[in-house]
Design a protein around this motif. Structure first.
Motif, short mmCIF file in Angstrom:
data_model
loop_
_atom_site.label_atom_id
_atom_site.label_comp_id
_atom_site.label_asym_id
_atom_site.label_seq_id
_atom_site.Cartn_x
_atom_site.Cartn_y
_atom_site.Cartn_z
N ASN A 16 0.82 -0.95 -0.10
CA ASN A 16 0.01 0.03 -0.01
C ASN A 16 0.97 1.29 -0.20
OD1 ASN A 16 -2.30 -1.47 -0.03
ND2 ASN A 16 -2.82 -1.14 2.11
N LEU A 17 1.84 1.27 1.01
CA LEU A 17 2.85 2.53 0.85
C LEU A 17 3.32 2.68 -0.54
CD1 LEU A 17 3.19 3.87 3.55
CD2 LEU A 17 5.39 3.02 3.67
N ALA A 18 3.99 1.67 -1.09
CA ALA A 18 4.81 1.77 -2.20
C ALA A 18 3.72 2.55 -3.34
CB ALA A 18 5.12 0.48 -2.88
N ILE A 19 2.42 2.06 -3.34
CA ILE A 19 1.43 2.54 -4.26
C ILE A 19 1.04 4.10 -4.00
CG2 ILE A 19 -1.03 2.46 -5.18
CD1 ILE A 19 0.77 0.46 -6.20
N LEU A 20 0.94 4.30 -2.64
CA LEU A 20 0.98 5.84 -2.20
C LEU A 20 1.84 6.67 -2.59
CD1 LEU A 20 -0.63 6.37 1.26
CD2 LEU A 20 1.49 7.55 0.63
N VAL A 21 3.01 6.35 -2.62
CA VAL A 21 4.29 7.07 -2.91
C VAL A 21 4.01 7.26 -4.41
CG1 VAL A 21 6.82 6.84 -3.33
CG2 VAL A 21 5.74 6.25 -1.09
N LEU A 22 3.86 6.06 -5.25
CA LEU A 22 3.67 6.09 -6.81
C LEU A 22 2.74 7.13 -7.22
CD1 LEU A 22 5.23 4.39 -8.91
CD2 LEU A 22 3.24 3.21 -8.92
N ARG A 67 -1.67 8.80 4.66
CA ARG A 67 -0.30 8.30 5.33
C ARG A 67 -0.72 7.78 6.78
NH1 ARG A 67 2.90 5.88 6.61
NH2 ARG A 67 4.95 6.13 7.09
N LEU A 68 -1.52 8.66 7.44
CA LEU A 68 -1.93 8.57 8.55
C LEU A 68 -2.62 7.01 8.84
CD1 LEU A 68 -3.09 11.98 10.44
CD2 LEU A 68 -1.12 10.47 10.78
N ARG A 69 -3.70 6.93 7.85
CA ARG A 69 -4.66 5.92 7.82
C ARG A 69 -3.95 4.75 7.43
NH1 ARG A 69 -10.49 7.98 6.60
NH2 ARG A 69 -10.21 10.04 7.66
N GLY A 70 -2.74 4.75 6.45
CA GLY A 70 -2.26 3.69 5.68
C GLY A 70 -2.85 3.42 4.48
N TRP A 71 -3.71 4.09 4.09
CA TRP A 71 -4.22 3.74 2.89
C TRP A 71 -5.37 4.93 2.50
CZ3 TRP A 71 -2.74 2.75 -1.55
CH2 TRP A 71 -3.47 2.22 -2.60
N PHE A 72 -5.74 5.05 1.29
CA PHE A 72 -6.89 6.28 1.06
C PHE A 72 -8.38 5.58 1.21
CE2 PHE A 72 -4.12 8.67 -1.31
CZ PHE A 72 -3.09 7.84 -2.03
N ALA A 118 -8.78 6.25 -8.64
CA ALA A 118 -9.96 5.56 -8.64
C ALA A 118 -9.74 4.17 -8.96
CB ALA A 118 -10.96 6.10 -9.76
N GLY A 119 -8.66 3.82 -9.71
CA GLY A 119 -8.19 2.42 -10.04
C GLY A 119 -7.79 1.86 -8.88
N ALA A 120 -6.91 2.53 -8.22
CA ALA A 120 -6.39 2.12 -7.03
C ALA A 120 -7.03 1.74 -5.80
CB ALA A 120 -5.00 2.82 -6.76
N VAL A 121 -7.85 2.69 -5.62
CA VAL A 121 -8.52 2.79 -4.36
C VAL A 121 -10.04 2.12 -4.49
CG1 VAL A 121 -9.70 4.50 -2.64
CG2 VAL A 121 -7.41 5.04 -3.60
N LEU A 122 -10.84 2.30 -5.54
CA LEU A 122 -12.28 1.78 -5.49
C LEU A 122 -12.38 0.38 -5.74
CD1 LEU A 122 -13.91 4.98 -7.33
CD2 LEU A 122 -13.81 4.45 -4.93
N VAL A 123 -13.16 -0.46 -5.02
CA VAL A 123 -13.27 -1.91 -5.17
C VAL A 123 -14.79 -1.96 -5.01
CG1 VAL A 123 -11.11 -2.76 -4.58
CG2 VAL A 123 -12.57 -2.02 -2.68
#
Lengths: 388, 225
Positions: A16-22, A67-72, A118-123
């Motif tokens: 998750n962190l890697a995608i967040l940085v990307l 960053r605080l929550r670990g993910w969007f 949207a592609g990364a976060v929405l499921v």
């Protein structure tokens, strides 16, 4: 619908962190040029600066929260998409018409970033597809309205929509792939941890048992043995105090040790020994650890045959003591009931009904074998083997 | 008169034994101590020759049972190990160290007296408990026992006499006896420490003797089978 429940330090969390940085770097690369050129020939330069300021502020807030929550959170992705749609309309309108100014319209870049988000976060994935489709539709509408009659409309639409679509697909795929790998890594790590924990527990169990053996040996077993052999007089006050002390120690040991798992054949034979002792026989026995998977009919036959062997000792041997030895060697069980009594002529033709039917026949029926050796004056050996 | 010493830290059990030995005409309790070191320092014990010592397997000073046996054997005691309960590996280690037998304390005092007499006569007391311990010795350093040797040990562990063992296994009495002796030789082989050159020379000489003994044994087996 929460996308993850990230464990700090786990492989999934790192994915998750890697995608967040990307995603963050993508936005940085898209926002840097318009920030540098913010004064360029827009219709309203102040409006452009205000929009840029809003976008930067929103991104700072969103990435800080993520960053605080670990993910969007999903709402962040929806808000980001909405903002992208507004920008498509407003920045588009604020950009002077004509191909020469097309590079100034930074809203297509923020749309690509919002699609990636949207592609990364929405499921699930279809929901992300719907969201991205909304963005694409807005873009298409604005492109059609602002179309330069001199330029081919289709080519322009494809160029613009293509980038948005593929960003959503690529990042969406990447996130799911990294998470799956992360989950696999986490699972392996958890298995290893649990194996190590089990080993440690086994070691601890062994130490505890050794300690208990020593305790019992030094206390209750010594005392009881002393009384049983006549070495200690249990009427004396001193010995009674010692018994009370030992009993207290055993209670303590029992309180801290959970019951071990039981085994059916061991249980059955232990019950047979108890019955024999109720009949007045003194039974000394040694048991090897036995396998758990002896079939029920074999357990019953071996138990009954052992019972019958003890019956014979009680009825015919003339002694009140017998030994039971239960050995498990090379995948074969050997049970022996041995007495030191008067014995008999062990010719199979002279076997009584109990010996012939309850011992020899019962073992044969379950794939085992029984053998009796004896001689007048030299005790009797009943041996059961399974498998034969 | 057979001199008997006791190394046991259970004072009440020692008292019981003392009372019983007082009635046995041919046995005399010469010393009792809670540890091997204590026994070896008493004057009464030092004056004794060819005595039998009853050594409790698990002493409260946590001393190693095999080392206890070796120290007593070096001081010319014949050692009979006794215990209320034991692990097979511990008993096997004392046997390798030169103990003449192992009995559980629940065997009763007459059986104990009988065992003391056998040990004093230079024999080895193969109780069922000792046989079982040798059979289930989990230590990697244990000797390799042949199937016939294991069969005889299992018979002994089941409480069978030498005669019923031979009958049950279909071998001759002296053949069964030979297997037992061979088990003992194998254990003492691994138990002997080789400290000095002199020891090493003794070991080599004994190994030569052991080979002769094995030849006798195979002869006995041929005649027995």
């Amino acid at each position: 619908m929460a996308p993850t429940t990230a464990l700090a330090g786990s492989a999934q969390h790192r994915a998750n962190l890697a995608i967040l940085v990307l995603l963050g770097l993508q936005r940085l690369s898209y926002l840097a040029p318009p920030l540098v050129n913010h004064g360029a020939s827009y219709r309203f330069a102040a409006l452009n600066l205000m929009l840029l300021g809003t976008v930067v502020a929103w991104n700072v807030v969103m990435f800080w929260q993520a960053r605080l929550r670990g993910w969007f959170s999903p709402w962040m992705a929806w808000l980001d998409l909405g903002l992208a749609c507004v920008l498509v309309v407003v920045v588009g309108a604020n950009t002077p018409p004509g191909a020469a100014h097309e590079d100034l319209n930074w809203s297509s870049r923020t749309s690509q970033a919002a699609a990636a988000m949207a592609g990364a976060v929405l499921v699930p994935a279809p929901l992300a597809a719907v969201a991205v489709a909304g963005l694409l539709a807005t873009h298409a509408a604005v492109t059609v309205v602002r179309a330069d009659p001199a330029e081919p409309l289709v080519a322009e639409l494809v160029t613009c929509l293509n980038g948005i679509l593929w960003f959503a697909i690529i990042i969406g795929f990447l996130v799911r792939y990294l998470r799956r790998q992360g989950a696999r890594l986490d699972e392996t790590a958890a298995q290893r941890l649990s194996a190590e924990t089990r080993r440690a527990a086994e070691h601890a169990h062994h130490s505890v048992r050794t300690e208990h053996h020593r305790l019992l040996h030094n206390t209750a077993l010594a005392t009881l043995t002393g009384i049983a052999t006549g070495g200690l007089d249990h009427h004396s006050e001193k010995v009674r105090q010692r018994c009370a002390r030992d009993a207290e120690r055993i209670r303590r040991v029992l309180a801290e040790q959970p019951e071990n798992s039981t085994n059916t054949l061991t249980d059955r034979l232990a019950a047979v020994v108890a019955e024999a002792e109720d009949q007045g026989l003194r039974v000394r026995y040694v048991f090897d650890p036995l396998p758990e998977d002896v079939p029920a009919d074999a357990v019953a036959a071996i138990g009954d045959a052992t019972h019958e062997a003890f019956n014979n000792v009680a009825r015919h041997s003339g002694v009140a003591e017998a030994r039971l030895t239960v050995a498990w060697e090379d995948h074969r069980l050997t049970v022996r009931v041995v007495d030191g009594g008067r014995g008999f002529d062990a010719d199979p033709r002279h076997y009584g009904f109990g010996l012939a039917r309850s011992i020899v026949g019962a073992l044969r029926d379950v794939g085992g074998a029984a053998r009796v050796t004896s001689e007048p004056g030299d005790g009797t050996v009943v041996e059961l083997r399974w498998p034969a | 008169m057979i001199p008997v010493a006791v190394v046991d830290d259970d004072a009440m059990l020692v008292d019981g034994l003392r009372t019983w030995l007082a009635d046995a005409a041919d046995l005399r309790l010469v010393a009792a101590a809670p540890t091997v070191a204590d026994l070896l320092y008493t004057d009464d014990a030092r004056r004794v020759s060819a005595g039998v010592v009853l050594l409790d397997l698990m002493l409260r000073d946590n001393s190693d049972p095999a080392i206890n046996v070796r120290r007593l054997v070096e001081a010319r005691w014949r050692v009979l190990v006794v215990s209320v309960w034991s692990q097979p590996g511990e008993v096997a280690a004392t046997f390798a160290a030169g103990a003449r037998g192992y009995l559980t304390k629940d065997r009763g005092l007459p059986a104990l007296g009988e065992a003391i007499r056998h040990v004093a006569a230079g024999e080895t007391v193969y109780s069922p408990e000792l046989a079982y311990a040798l059979l289930r010795d989990p230590r990697p350093a244990g000797p390799h026992l042949s199937p016939q040797e294991r069969a005889v040990l299992l018979a002994y562990a089941s409480g069978m006499t030498l005669a019923s063992t031979a009958r049950h296994l279909g071998i001759r009495l002296d053949t069964a006896n030979t297997y037992l002796k061979r088990v003992k030789a194998k254990y003492q082989q691994i138990g002997r420490p080789a400290h000095t050159k002199l020891d090493l020379a003794n070991r080599v000489r004994e190994d030569g003797l052991a080979r002769d003994r094995v030849r006798e044994d195979s002869l006995a087996r041929r005649t027995g089978s």
